[in-house]
Design a protein around this motif. Structure first.
Motif, PDB file in Angstrom:
ATOM      1  N   LYS A 266      57.610  16.336  40.384  1.00 30.65           N
ATOM      2  CA  LYS A 266      58.368  14.707  40.048  1.00 30.65           C
ATOM      3  C   LYS A 266      58.591  13.843  39.151  1.00 30.65           C
ATOM      4  O   LYS A 266      59.717  13.299  38.393  1.00 30.65           O
ATOM      5  CB  LYS A 266      57.372  13.868  40.711  1.00 30.65           C
ATOM      6  N   PHE A 267      57.391  13.953  37.822  1.00 35.81           N
ATOM      7  CA  PHE A 267      57.336  13.168  36.803  1.00 35.81           C
ATOM      8  C   PHE A 267      57.072  13.628  35.575  1.00 35.81           C
ATOM      9  O   PHE A 267      57.861  13.218  34.456  1.00 35.81           O
ATOM     10  CB  PHE A 267      56.217  12.226  37.046  1.00 35.81           C
ATOM     11  N   GLY A 268      57.204  15.126  35.340  1.00 30.38           N
ATOM     12  CA  GLY A 268      57.579  15.785  34.122  1.00 30.38           C
ATOM     13  C   GLY A 268      55.935  16.460  33.355  1.00 30.38           C
ATOM     14  O   GLY A 268      55.432  15.627  33.725  1.00 30.38           O
TER      15      GLY A 268
ATOM     16  N   ILE B  50      60.401  19.929  45.863  1.00 33.36           N
ATOM     17  CA  ILE B  50      59.038  19.400  45.820  1.00 33.36           C
ATOM     18  C   ILE B  50      58.513  20.506  46.684  1.00 33.36           C
ATOM     19  O   ILE B  50      57.006  20.721  46.165  1.00 33.36           O
ATOM     20  CB  ILE B  50      59.175  18.342  45.293  1.00 33.36           C
ATOM     21  N   PHE B  51      58.700  19.608  47.873  1.00 26.53           N
ATOM     22  CA  PHE B  51      57.866  20.643  48.816  1.00 26.53           C
ATOM     23  C   PHE B  51      58.609  21.908  49.736  1.00 26.53           C
ATOM     24  O   PHE B  51      59.513  21.390  50.417  1.00 26.53           O
ATOM     25  CB  PHE B  51      57.308  19.902  50.138  1.00 26.53           C
ATOM     26  N   THR B  52      58.647  22.910  49.465  1.00 26.63           N
ATOM     27  CA  THR B  52      58.911  24.057  49.544  1.00 26.63           C
ATOM     28  C   THR B  52      58.052  25.301  50.091  1.00 26.63           C
ATOM     29  O   THR B  52      56.986  25.071  49.590  1.00 26.63           O
ATOM     30  CB  THR B  52      59.883  24.631  49.007  1.00 26.63           C
ATOM     31  N   ARG B  53      57.961  25.980  51.128  1.00 20.66           N
ATOM     32  CA  ARG B  53      57.317  27.504  51.301  1.00 20.66           C
ATOM     33  C   ARG B  53      57.682  28.615  49.813  1.00 20.66           C
ATOM     34  O   ARG B  53      58.626  28.580  49.663  1.00 20.66           O
ATOM     35  CB  ARG B  53      57.645  28.366  52.641  1.00 20.66           C
TER      36      ARG B  53
ATOM     37  N   SER C 234      61.199  31.744  39.150  1.00 21.35           N
ATOM     38  CA  SER C 234      61.203  31.948  40.605  1.00 21.35           C
ATOM     39  C   SER C 234      62.767  30.792  40.261  1.00 21.35           C
ATOM     40  O   SER C 234      62.812  30.173  40.201  1.00 21.35           O
ATOM     41  CB  SER C 234      60.696  31.245  41.441  1.00 21.35           C
ATOM     42  N   LYS C 235      63.698  31.617  41.477  1.00 16.49           N
ATOM     43  CA  LYS C 235      65.162  31.512  41.206  1.00 16.49           C
ATOM     44  C   LYS C 235      64.915  29.346  42.599  1.00 16.49           C
ATOM     45  O   LYS C 235      66.079  28.729  42.176  1.00 16.49           O
ATOM     46  CB  LYS C 235      66.049  32.126  41.296  1.00 16.49           C
ATOM     47  N   GLY C 236      64.269  29.595  42.891  1.00 22.47           N
ATOM     48  CA  GLY C 236      64.322  29.009  43.915  1.00 22.47           C
ATOM     49  C   GLY C 236      62.978  27.688  44.404  1.00 22.47           C
ATOM     50  O   GLY C 236      63.041  26.821  45.411  1.00 22.47           O
ATOM     51  N   ILE C 237      62.145  27.758  43.840  1.00 21.40           N
ATOM     52  CA  ILE C 237      60.837  27.098  43.215  1.00 21.40           C
ATOM     53  C   ILE C 237      60.887  26.242  42.161  1.00 21.40           C
ATOM     54  O   ILE C 237      61.073  27.057  40.920  1.00 21.40           O
ATOM     55  CB  ILE C 237      59.761  27.698  44.015  1.00 21.40           C
ATOM     56  N   LEU C 238      61.288  24.766  41.711  1.00 23.24           N
ATOM     57  CA  LEU C 238      60.988  24.235  40.514  1.00 23.24           C
ATOM     58  C   LEU C 238      59.413  24.653  40.192  1.00 23.24           C
ATOM     59  O   LEU C 238      58.590  25.341  40.695  1.00 23.24           O
ATOM     60  CB  LEU C 238      60.474  23.123  40.735  1.00 23.24           C
ATOM     61  N   PRO C 239      58.961  25.188  38.924  1.00 24.44           N
ATOM     62  CA  PRO C 239      58.656  25.627  37.820  1.00 24.44           C
ATOM     63  C   PRO C 239      56.656  25.069  37.804  1.00 24.44           C
ATOM     64  O   PRO C 239      56.063  25.699  38.601  1.00 24.44           O
ATOM     65  CB  PRO C 239      58.772  25.668  36.332  1.00 24.44           C
TER      66      PRO C 239
END
Length: 348
Positions: free
Chosen positions: A30-32, A163-166, A286-291
């Motif tokens: 969210k904030f870096g 941000i919120f994902t499986r 990961s291509k679908g999830i933020l680092p």
């Protein structure tokens, strides 16, 4: 405090770390990572100072939870920064970052011994560490990556995950491999000296020889792992690491004497050295999830191994013996070998 009370209180550090896992990934995404790393780098040593002023078990327990939360936020943020730097280099450097972490832990132990020898109070000791940490923060903050939206190679797209994902299959796989590796790493931290004392029975001055061997080889392995990862690939290094872990534990338990046990634990430290850095590095791709979120997921699953592995060894050893309990752990190294081809499959 007696030993039971001390053990119970120290458990509040991993409680804080586990409690902060999800929120750390959220805050970093969210904030870096730059902003959160600076915040965590300030709170972390301040929590250490608070440990030096507590006057009751309840106060100490509460501060240790806060200490664990600050540690976890720093862990997620700094590894997110490291992934960005690794991409700018265009080759594997994550293991070297973790090597510096291992080296810092070793130096911290030496400094603690020095502080005790000088008969400084815990508050004075922790305040010195805090002041040094603040100097590092002031010097290093300008060099942090300004944002996590670093330029990626053209063949890779920016992750657009929520941000919120499986977790996806890659993150789950990396979490499981990290779990297996951290069970073995936690075994070296908590049981290597006990194994030497109860099974090897050397002179008192040599009881920690196995622990020292594993920690030194772990640090050395992390400083050298990147060149092997770059040359042979992550999957191959994970496979060999699992074999080395299994071989080391087999040597230490099958031939329980001073030199074979020391050599065996040295191999275990070398084997586990690359596991977590590789898992964190690949999670950031990961291509679908933020680092930050992906690292937090892998860290959560992996840390359970560090948390649950050593107590399970204690229960097994109580019902059988310590040699048998440590012998079982070599199976975790073999499981890593079995899973290693999937790393190549999911990262193509």
């Amino acid at each position: 405090m007696n030993e039971a009370q001390l053990g119970g209180v120290l458990f509040f550090i991993p409680v804080g770390q586990m409690a902060a896992m999800a929120i750390s990934g959220y805050l970093v995404s969210k904030f870096g990572s730059r902003r959160m790393l600076v915040l965590a780098a300030v709170l972390y040593p301040l929590a250490l100072v608070l440990i030096g002023v507590v006057r009751s078990i309840a106060e100490l327990s509460a501060v240790l939870v806060f200490f664990g939360m600050a540690a976890n936020l720093a862990n997620i943020a700094v590894n997110t920064q490291a992934i960005g730097v690794e991409r700018l280099y265009g080759r594997s450097i994550m293991a070297s970052f973790h090597g510096l972490w291992s080296l810092a832990g070793f130096i911290g132990g030496l400094l603690s011994t020095l502080m005790v020898g000088l008969k400084l109070s815990p508050l004075s000791h922790f305040t010195i560490v805090c002041c040094f940490s603040f100097i590092v923060i002031l010097l290093m903050t300008p060099s942090l990556m300004p944002r996590d939206g670093y330029r990626r190679p053209k063949r890779e797209a920016e992750p657009r995950g929520r941000i919120f994902t499986r977790p996806d299959r890659l993150v789950i796989l990396l979490g499981v491999i990290s779990f297996l590796g951290m069970v073995c790493e936690g075994t070296m931290f908590d049981w290597s000296s006990v194994y030497f004392e109860e099974v090897i029975a050397p002179k008192a001055t040599l009881v920690r020889l196995g622990y020292i061997a594993s920690m030194c080889s772990m640090a050395a392995g992390r400083f050298t792992a990147d060149r092997f990862i770059t040359r042979f690939g992550s999957s191959a290094v994970v496979r060999v690491s699992g074999l080395i872990i299994a071989l080391g534990l087999l040597m230490a338990t099958l031939l329980p004497n001073l030199w074979t046990a020391t050599g065996g634990f040295l191999l275990v430290g070398l084997g586990v050295s690359s596991i977590v850095p590789i898992c964190y590095s690949l999670a950031g791709r990961s291509k679908g999830i933020l680092p930050g979120v992906a690292i937090a997921m892998v860290s959560t699953i992996g840390f359970l191994g560090f948390l649950l592995g050593p107590p399970v060894i204690g229960f097994v050893a109580h019902g059988t013996n310590l040699r048998f309990a440590l012998g079982i752990i070599l199976a975790f190294g073999l499981f890593i070998v079995v899973l290693s081809p999937l790393v190549k499959k999911f990262t193509k």
